[in-house]
Design an enzyme around this catalytic site. Structure first.
Site, short mmCIF file in Angstrom:
data_model
loop_
_atom_site.label_atom_id
_atom_site.label_comp_id
_atom_site.label_asym_id
_atom_site.label_seq_id
_atom_site.Cartn_x
_atom_site.Cartn_y
_atom_site.Cartn_z
N GLY A 26 0.79 -1.11 0.10
CA GLY A 26 -0.02 0.16 -0.06
C GLY A 26 0.84 1.43 0.16
O GLY A 26 1.86 1.31 -0.56
N SER A 27 0.40 2.12 0.65
CA SER A 27 0.90 3.56 0.60
C SER A 27 2.33 3.60 1.35
O SER A 27 3.23 4.65 1.27
CB SER A 27 0.13 4.60 1.28
OG SER A 27 -0.93 4.70 0.48
N THR A 28 2.86 2.74 2.00
CA THR A 28 4.18 2.47 2.67
C THR A 28 5.09 2.62 1.26
O THR A 28 6.48 2.97 1.70
CB THR A 28 4.50 1.35 3.54
OG1 THR A 28 4.12 0.25 2.95
CG2 THR A 28 3.67 1.65 4.85
N PHE A 29 4.69 2.08 0.26
CA PHE A 29 5.77 1.79 -0.89
C PHE A 29 5.98 3.21 -1.30
O PHE A 29 7.02 3.29 -2.07
CB PHE A 29 5.08 1.03 -1.89
CG PHE A 29 6.02 0.62 -2.91
CD1 PHE A 29 6.93 -0.42 -2.61
CD2 PHE A 29 6.09 1.29 -4.35
CE1 PHE A 29 7.92 -0.68 -3.64
CE2 PHE A 29 6.77 0.97 -5.32
CZ PHE A 29 7.98 -0.13 -5.13
N LYS A 30 4.88 4.16 -1.01
CA LYS A 30 5.43 5.73 -1.49
C LYS A 30 7.01 6.07 -1.01
O LYS A 30 7.45 6.94 -1.57
CB LYS A 30 4.39 6.61 -1.03
CG LYS A 30 2.95 6.24 -1.84
CD LYS A 30 1.75 6.99 -1.21
CE LYS A 30 0.35 6.47 -1.80
NZ LYS A 30 -0.62 7.19 -1.20
#
Length: 491
Positions: A215-219
């Site tokens: 999810g957004s932790t990959f940002k």
């Protein structure tokens, strides 16, 4: 008469020589095959004829051995087994070994040649040394904090010391007691069946053996690729990102969970987790730099050992633009273990330098002589120091002003990134709540811990599940425990 006696003596000598040759053949040439024969129980009897060496946390054993008086004499015991099961694994007389019990079996069982007093000594004597000890890098306080904070939910925590790669906590819940698999009775077989058939899969080590959409932790990775490649040179400049964003080559529109994402700067988009900005940013950066940055952080590495094997985290290297946009926000086929995302946070905290994570500090003989010792080892410079500094600044703002406020530790500098990952057919599954972070004590020159948390079944309404609400408090508990630990100062 004398001639017949001489012939008889020669024949007896020949028979004796043949017996000696055959004995040598059995003991030397065929020994390996005979040792490996399933019908040969001598090795198993010898293996369990002495106590197994111990696995240590904070210098104290979390394992033991119990004398049963049976043919397979000693059974494995565990202290606080469910807490440390993802670290120790199990040692079962029926079902073998897993995790450290497997990876360090030679030391623990006494068969490692390095335990012998002299080289090749055991090969000649066929003796077995007393089991050695395995000292882990785990901090008991951090392990307990992670286990308690997860509160029995399905999920996992991995905590790493950024400057060295030491694994400080490795938790997977729900867990199980490895001692249930010790012994040879019916209860062991029943426990095996129950544990393997459990819906919650308590024997699955979610921290290192299960991959999730990050999810957004990959940002964090997407932002690093954009900054390192020069796609973004000023984190405060508008990014010319529409909201909603139409995925290239499709009619599918991507939306945000928050307002104010239209043309938002990288800093604002990171703080409030704007999907539209990062999806377009991934496309603008391109598949090459995105895949290369993911690789440098450790994705697509099937050879990672800690020393147990770690499932490879995955970033697709052959994507069209729509798939790349989704991958850039941690969806589509992107997958990561909690340990992998802790490595991402650790590299950012360590100036861009990625250290090899490791779980064993040293192995020793039963009386404490060092057999082997580990130490920090740099995998590679994942990102430039300048990019790492910018990411640390943006991660601090997530905690101080954005979606990660629940991870703030009083008196410490904390950086983080929230994430909520959709999954299942048509995204029908309960979203995974993620949080990755690092923390630095006031008097420390660098961050002391990096943490990744994933919660599979957050206890909230589907629309209210978020990394900041469900996973950040767990990360906070772990970071507080590490910052308060005397071992952080080398004691």
């Amino acid at each position: 008469m004398t001639r017949y006696i001489r012939h008889a003596c020669a024949f007896c000598a020949l028979l004796l020589l043949a017996l000696l040759v055959n004995a040598a053949r059995v003991q030397v040439v065929d020994s390996a095959a005979l040792d490996g024969n399933p019908a040969n129980r001598r090795d198993a009897i010898a293996r369990y004829a002495q106590p197994r060496g111990d696995i240590l946390v904070d210098g104290r054993p979390v394992t033991g051995s119990k004398d049963t008086g049976e043919q397979l004499r000693y059974e494995r015991t565990y202290r606080n087994g469910p807490l440390y099961a993802p670290v120790t694994g199990f040692a079962s007389q029926l079902y073998g070994t897993t995790f450290l019990e497997n990876a360090e079996d030679g030391v623990l069982s006494g068969t490692d040649p390095m335990l012998a007093p002299l080289p090749l000594w055991n090969d000649f004597t066929r003796a077995r040394n007393p089991g050695g000890k395995v000292e882990t890098t785990i901090q008991g306080a951090a392990q307990r904090a992670a286990y308690s904070a997860l509160g029995g939910k399905r999920g996992a925590v991995a905590a790493v010391e950024p400057a060295t790669g030491k694994i400080l906590a490795l938790v997977s819940t729900p867990s199980y007691d490895p001692e249930r698999l010790s012994g040879t009775g019916r209860s062991v077989a029943k426990a095996w069946t129950t544990l393997n058939g459990g819906r919650d899969k308590p024997m699955l080590n979610r921290a290192i053996r299960r991959t999730y959409p990050p999810g957004s932790t990959f940002k964090v990775v997407t932002a690093a690729a954009a900054l390192d490649s020069g796609t973004v040179t000023d984190p405060d400049a508008p990014t010319k990102s529409p909201a909603p964003y139409t995925l290239p080559g499709t009619n599918t529109k991507l939306n945000n969970e928050v307002e104010g994402c239209t043309d938002a700067s990288l800093r604002h988009a990171f703080k409030w987790s704007c999907n539209t900005v990062f999806a377009k940013l991934g496309v603008d950066t391109g598949p090459g730099p995105m895949a290369d940055t993911a690789r440098k952080f450790g994705f697509n590495d099937s050879g990672l050992r800690i020393p147990s094997p770690v499932s490879a985290s995955y970033f697709d290297t052959s994507l069209d633009k729509a798939q790349l946009a989704l991958s850039a926000i941690g969806q589509y086929e992107t997958r990561a273990t909690p340990l992998q995302m802790a490595m991402v946070a650790a590299a950012v905290a360590n100036g861009g330098s990625l250290k090899t994570p490791y779980l064993v500090e040293r192995t020793t003989t039963d009386d404490g002589d060092v057999v082997a010792a580990a130490g920090p080892r740099t995998v590679r410079q994942a990102i430039s120091p300048g990019t790492a500094a910018r990411l640390r600044e943006m991660m601090r703002e997530v905690v101080e002003k954005g979606t990660g406020a629940n991870a703030a530790v009083p008196g410490a500098t904390v950086g983080g990134k929230t994430g909520t990952a959709q999954h299942g057919i048509d995204n029908a599954g309960t979203p995974y709540a993620w949080f990755v972070s690092w923390a630095q004590a006031p008097k420390d020159p660098e961050p002391s811990v990096a943490v990744a948390v994933v919660v599979e079944n957050a206890s909230a309404d589907r629309g209210d599940i978020s990394g900041g609400g469900s996973a950040a408090p767990v990360a906070k508990a772990v970071m507080e425990a590490v910052l308060k630990s005397p071992r952080r100062d080398g004691l």
